[in-house]
Design a protein around this motif. Sequence first.
Motif, short mmCIF file in Angstrom:
data_model
loop_
_atom_site.label_atom_id
_atom_site.label_comp_id
_atom_site.label_asym_id
_atom_site.label_seq_id
_atom_site.Cartn_x
_atom_site.Cartn_y
_atom_site.Cartn_z
N ASP A 28 0.82 -1.20 0.00
CA ASP A 28 0.00 0.00 0.00
C ASP A 28 0.87 1.27 0.00
O ASP A 28 2.08 1.22 0.22
N PHE A 29 0.23 2.38 -0.28
CA PHE A 29 0.93 3.64 -0.47
C PHE A 29 1.58 4.13 0.82
O PHE A 29 2.58 4.87 0.77
N TRP A 30 1.05 3.74 1.94
CA TRP A 30 1.66 4.15 3.21
C TRP A 30 3.04 3.53 3.36
O TRP A 30 3.96 4.16 3.87
N GLN A 31 3.21 2.31 2.88
CA GLN A 31 4.53 1.68 2.96
C GLN A 31 5.53 2.41 2.08
O GLN A 31 6.66 2.68 2.52
N VAL A 32 5.17 2.73 0.84
CA VAL A 32 6.13 3.43 -0.01
C VAL A 32 6.37 4.85 0.47
O VAL A 32 7.44 5.42 0.26
N THR A 33 5.38 5.44 1.16
CA THR A 33 5.58 6.76 1.75
C THR A 33 6.63 6.70 2.84
O THR A 33 7.52 7.57 2.92
N GLN A 34 6.56 5.68 3.69
CA GLN A 34 7.58 5.51 4.73
C GLN A 34 8.94 5.18 4.14
O GLN A 34 9.97 5.72 4.56
N ASP A 35 8.96 4.31 3.14
CA ASP A 35 10.23 3.93 2.52
C ASP A 35 10.89 5.13 1.84
O ASP A 35 12.11 5.31 1.92
N GLY A 36 10.08 5.94 1.19
CA GLY A 36 10.62 7.13 0.54
C GLY A 36 11.19 8.12 1.53
O GLY A 36 12.24 8.73 1.30
N LEU A 37 10.51 8.29 2.67
CA LEU A 37 11.01 9.19 3.70
C LEU A 37 12.32 8.67 4.28
O LEU A 37 13.26 9.45 4.52
N ASP A 38 12.39 7.39 4.53
CA ASP A 38 13.62 6.82 5.09
C ASP A 38 14.81 7.08 4.17
O ASP A 38 15.91 7.42 4.63
N TRP A 39 14.61 6.93 2.87
CA TRP A 39 15.68 7.21 1.91
C TRP A 39 16.05 8.69 1.95
O TRP A 39 17.24 9.04 1.96
N ALA A 40 15.04 9.54 1.96
CA ALA A 40 15.29 10.99 1.93
C ALA A 40 16.01 11.46 3.18
O ALA A 40 16.92 12.30 3.11
N MET A 41 15.63 10.94 4.33
CA MET A 41 16.29 11.34 5.56
C MET A 41 17.74 10.87 5.60
O MET A 41 18.64 11.62 6.01
N GLU A 42 17.98 9.65 5.15
CA GLU A 42 19.36 9.16 5.12
C GLU A 42 20.21 9.99 4.15
O GLU A 42 21.36 10.33 4.45
N ALA A 43 19.64 10.32 3.00
CA ALA A 43 20.37 11.11 2.02
C ALA A 43 20.73 12.50 2.56
O ALA A 43 21.76 13.07 2.20
N ALA A 44 19.89 13.02 3.46
CA ALA A 44 20.13 14.34 4.04
C ALA A 44 20.92 14.27 5.34
O ALA A 44 21.16 15.31 5.98
N GLY A 45 21.29 13.07 5.76
CA GLY A 45 22.06 12.92 6.99
C GLY A 45 21.24 13.13 8.25
O GLY A 45 21.79 13.51 9.28
N LEU A 46 19.96 12.85 8.18
CA LEU A 46 19.07 13.03 9.33
C LEU A 46 18.77 11.67 9.96
O LEU A 46 18.06 10.84 9.37
N ASP A 47 19.28 11.43 11.13
CA ASP A 47 19.04 10.18 11.86
C ASP A 47 18.30 10.55 13.14
O ASP A 47 18.90 10.77 14.19
N ASP A 48 16.97 10.63 13.05
CA ASP A 48 16.16 11.17 14.14
C ASP A 48 14.81 10.47 14.10
O ASP A 48 13.95 10.80 13.27
N VAL A 49 14.60 9.52 15.00
CA VAL A 49 13.37 8.73 15.01
C VAL A 49 12.16 9.61 15.29
O VAL A 49 11.10 9.46 14.65
N GLU A 50 12.32 10.55 16.23
CA GLU A 50 11.19 11.43 16.56
C GLU A 50 10.80 12.30 15.38
O GLU A 50 9.61 12.52 15.11
N LEU A 51 11.79 12.81 14.65
CA LEU A 51 11.51 13.62 13.47
C LEU A 51 10.80 12.79 12.40
O LEU A 51 9.85 13.26 11.77
N ARG A 52 11.23 11.57 12.22
CA ARG A 52 10.56 10.69 11.26
C ARG A 52 9.09 10.53 11.59
O ARG A 52 8.22 10.64 10.72
N GLU A 53 8.80 10.27 12.86
CA GLU A 53 7.41 10.10 13.26
C GLU A 53 6.61 11.38 13.08
O GLU A 53 5.43 11.34 12.70
N ARG A 54 7.25 12.52 13.33
CA ARG A 54 6.55 13.80 13.17
C ARG A 54 6.22 14.05 11.70
O ARG A 54 5.11 14.47 11.36
N LEU A 55 7.16 13.78 10.82
CA LEU A 55 6.93 13.98 9.39
C LEU A 55 5.81 13.06 8.88
O LEU A 55 4.96 13.49 8.09
N LEU A 56 5.82 11.83 9.33
CA LEU A 56 4.78 10.90 8.91
C LEU A 56 3.41 11.32 9.44
O LEU A 56 2.40 11.20 8.74
N ALA A 57 3.37 11.82 10.67
CA ALA A 57 2.10 12.29 11.23
C ALA A 57 1.56 13.47 10.41
O ALA A 57 0.36 13.55 10.13
#
Length: 225
Positions: free
Chosen positions: A63-92
Motif C-alpha cells: 500500500d501507499f503508506w509503505q512506499v511513503t515511509q520507505d521514501g522518507l527513510d531514503w530521503a532522511m538518510e540522504a540528508a544525513g538526518l538520523d532522528d526517530v522522533e523527526l521521522r514520526e513527526r513527518l509521517l504524522a
Amino acid sequence: MPIKTCIFDAYGTLFDVNAAARLAAAEPGRDALAAVWPQVARDWRLKQLQYTWLRAVAGQHCDFWQVTQDGLDWAMEAAGLDDVELRERLLALYWELPAYAEVPDMLAELNARGLQAGILSNGSPDMLAGAVESAGLGEFISASLSVETVGVFKPHASVYDLVEAHYGCARDEVLFVSSNGWDAAGASGYGFTTAWVNRAGEPMDRLYAKPHHVLTDLTSIPDLT
C-alpha cells in the motif's frame, strides 16, 4: 461528449505534499531539518513515486503508506538526518496535508455547475479519508477511489477503469486532473480528457500520450468543463 465528472489525483494535485517537511522545519528545535527541508521534500516525493513504479513493474504491490515511509527513510538518510522522533513527526504531518489555496473554491464551483468531483489516487483508502477530512473537502468529493481496489499503482489501465466502474460514465465524459505529467499522460492514453497542473514549470514528459491542457494551478479547471 460533454464533461460530466472531474477526477483528481490527490497528492501533489489537491494536497500539498511539500507541506509536511516545510511545516516540521518551522517548528522549534528543528534546525537540522530547516537547513535541508526542500531537499528532503523533493527526495521524499521522488522516491515515493519511483517505488510505486518499480513495485508495479515487479508485481510486488504494497500500500501507499509503505512506499511513503520507505521514501522518507531514503530521503532522511540522504540528508544525513538520523532522528526517530523527526521521522514520526513527518509521517504524522503527512496525514494532515493542507489543500492548495484554490482547491475549495474550485471544487465548490464544479459542484455548483452540477459536476461530480472525485479522487483517483495511489493513496490507500484510510490515507485518502484522512486527507479529505483534514483539508475540509468532504462536502465536495463524491468518492475517493484507491488503487488498493485493483492492487497495482498508476498508470496501469486497471486503475483508470475504476472511474468508469464507479461513475458509470464514458471515458470522454471525464476530465482527469493531475500534477504528475506521467499520470496525466497515462490518463490521456487511456481516453480521458486531461489537465496537467504543472506548478513547477517542468518540461513535458516524452511518453506515448500527452495531456490535453497544461495549467499552473487548479483555478481554471471549471472553465475546462
